[in-house]
Scaffold this motif. Sequence first.
Motif, short mmCIF file in Angstrom:
data_model
loop_
_atom_site.label_atom_id
_atom_site.label_comp_id
_atom_site.label_asym_id
_atom_site.label_seq_id
_atom_site.Cartn_x
_atom_site.Cartn_y
_atom_site.Cartn_z
N PHE A 1 -51.72 -0.66 24.66
CA PHE A 1 -50.30 -0.28 24.36
C PHE A 1 -49.41 -1.14 22.98
O PHE A 1 -50.06 -2.46 22.84
CB PHE A 1 -49.59 -1.53 25.53
CG PHE A 1 -50.12 -0.63 26.84
CD1 PHE A 1 -49.37 0.75 27.34
CD2 PHE A 1 -50.91 -0.87 27.73
CE1 PHE A 1 -49.54 0.77 28.30
CE2 PHE A 1 -50.87 -0.59 29.10
CZ PHE A 1 -50.19 0.33 28.76
N GLU B 1 -44.23 1.00 22.68
CA GLU B 1 -44.01 1.91 23.93
C GLU B 1 -43.49 0.86 25.27
O GLU B 1 -43.24 1.47 26.34
CB GLU B 1 -45.35 1.78 23.60
CG GLU B 1 -46.04 3.01 23.10
CD GLU B 1 -47.59 3.74 23.14
OE1 GLU B 1 -48.05 4.80 23.30
OE2 GLU B 1 -48.13 2.27 23.31
N LEU B 2 -44.42 -0.06 25.11
CA LEU B 2 -43.66 -1.32 26.72
C LEU B 2 -42.28 -1.43 26.65
O LEU B 2 -42.43 -1.40 28.27
CB LEU B 2 -45.06 -2.73 26.27
CG LEU B 2 -46.44 -2.70 26.60
CD1 LEU B 2 -46.75 -3.91 26.51
CD2 LEU B 2 -46.80 -1.77 27.83
N TYR C 1 -48.36 -6.12 34.83
CA TYR C 1 -48.17 -6.17 33.42
C TYR C 1 -47.98 -7.79 32.79
O TYR C 1 -49.03 -8.05 31.71
CB TYR C 1 -47.48 -5.98 32.70
CG TYR C 1 -46.70 -6.43 31.31
CD1 TYR C 1 -47.60 -6.43 29.80
CD2 TYR C 1 -46.14 -7.35 31.61
CE1 TYR C 1 -46.91 -6.19 29.09
CE2 TYR C 1 -45.57 -8.31 30.09
CZ TYR C 1 -46.34 -7.05 28.33
OH TYR C 1 -46.05 -7.62 27.34
N TRP D 1 -43.31 6.57 32.59
CA TRP D 1 -44.77 6.75 30.93
C TRP D 1 -43.97 8.17 30.43
O TRP D 1 -43.74 7.63 29.20
CB TRP D 1 -45.61 6.78 31.23
CG TRP D 1 -46.44 6.86 29.80
CD1 TRP D 1 -47.46 7.21 29.53
CD2 TRP D 1 -47.33 5.84 29.30
NE1 TRP D 1 -48.12 7.24 28.37
CE2 TRP D 1 -47.47 5.72 28.14
CE3 TRP D 1 -46.79 3.72 28.77
CZ2 TRP D 1 -48.04 5.07 27.39
CZ3 TRP D 1 -46.66 3.18 28.26
CH2 TRP D 1 -47.72 4.25 26.87
N ALA E 1 -52.26 7.01 29.50
CA ALA E 1 -52.20 5.88 30.45
C ALA E 1 -51.56 6.28 31.40
O ALA E 1 -51.09 6.57 32.22
CB ALA E 1 -51.22 4.71 29.63
N ASN F 1 -54.35 -4.30 29.16
CA ASN F 1 -53.50 -5.49 28.27
C ASN F 1 -53.24 -6.76 28.64
O ASN F 1 -53.32 -7.76 27.60
CB ASN F 1 -52.02 -4.77 28.45
CG ASN F 1 -51.13 -5.42 27.30
OD1 ASN F 1 -51.47 -4.94 26.04
ND2 ASN F 1 -50.35 -6.15 28.05
#
Length: 322
Positions: free
Chosen positions: A110, A114-115, A149, A235, A245, A253
């Motif tokens: 990532f 993007e996150l 996350y 996503w 992903a 991550n």
Amino acid sequence: MSSYISGFSDLIEQYEKYQKASDSWSDHAHGLNIRYFDRYCALHYPGQPLCQEMVDEWCRKRETETNTSCFTRTGGIRSFIRYLRDRGLTTVEPALPPKPEGRTYIPHAFTNEELRRFFNECDRIVPLRPELKYKMKKITCPVFFRLLYSSGIRTTEARYLKREDVDLEHGVLNIRKSKGYDQHYVALHKSMTELLKQYDKVAESIRPDRTYFFETPNGKYYSRQWVTQTFQCLWEKANGKQNKAVAYDLRHNYAVENINRWADDTFEFNQKLHYLSKSMGHRSIESTLYYYSITPCLADILLKKTENSFNELLPEVGHEEN
């Protein structure tokens, strides 16, 4: 009335009760294949007690299977046989499973952008209809995926979390249902704890006295399919279809980001690696390093870090004078 029909249905019932009492029963991982095995034996060995031939025939790899799919299909049967053997209820040996194929999937790396786009998409969810499931999706997704996350827990562990296992006062998760059934604890960041408190308050107003922390409108935990499909939809809206992903990549991550922040100091690096391994529910440090080493460019960084750490442990060698 028993739902099992083989000549050893009583033993399967006993095993199922034990697994459920231990909070280790999964209809997907155990129930489905146990029922298939039960019906197979009832058809081909009507009324007969459990024997080695039944197990060997059922667990033999099929032409349509890979080693991995065969390993998964027969896992519940091996667990059942081990349960019986541990209690002296059978002399049947669990069939030797084929070795799973090597992992070829490389997790998505990532970027911060993007996150950011992904979590913004989570926050922008609008209920499509007035039904409760759409309201629950709006409040669940931003918290569920941020928990993955920020904590590195497995998607299954998040799905199975019960409300009683979330200590909102101290910010600690009690992970009871995990890969390999290894119970462990996960300490949360203060910001994540506050977010869970907010979610819990709203969820409780919508579904009072719920059992699971993330609970569906019908009182169940969310399915694997829900996690997969929901993540993919969000996503692709945020980052398009070209960069693939999956939700589990958030765990990879978490491991990589933690290791990247550590200094090369021997004791700090090794101590933090040990803590990270325990927090992620790994039985060995090698399992933690796996997430890091499977990405080629990161493997070089990890090698450098570990070499620096181990070099510091070596004593200085003085030069001999002639």
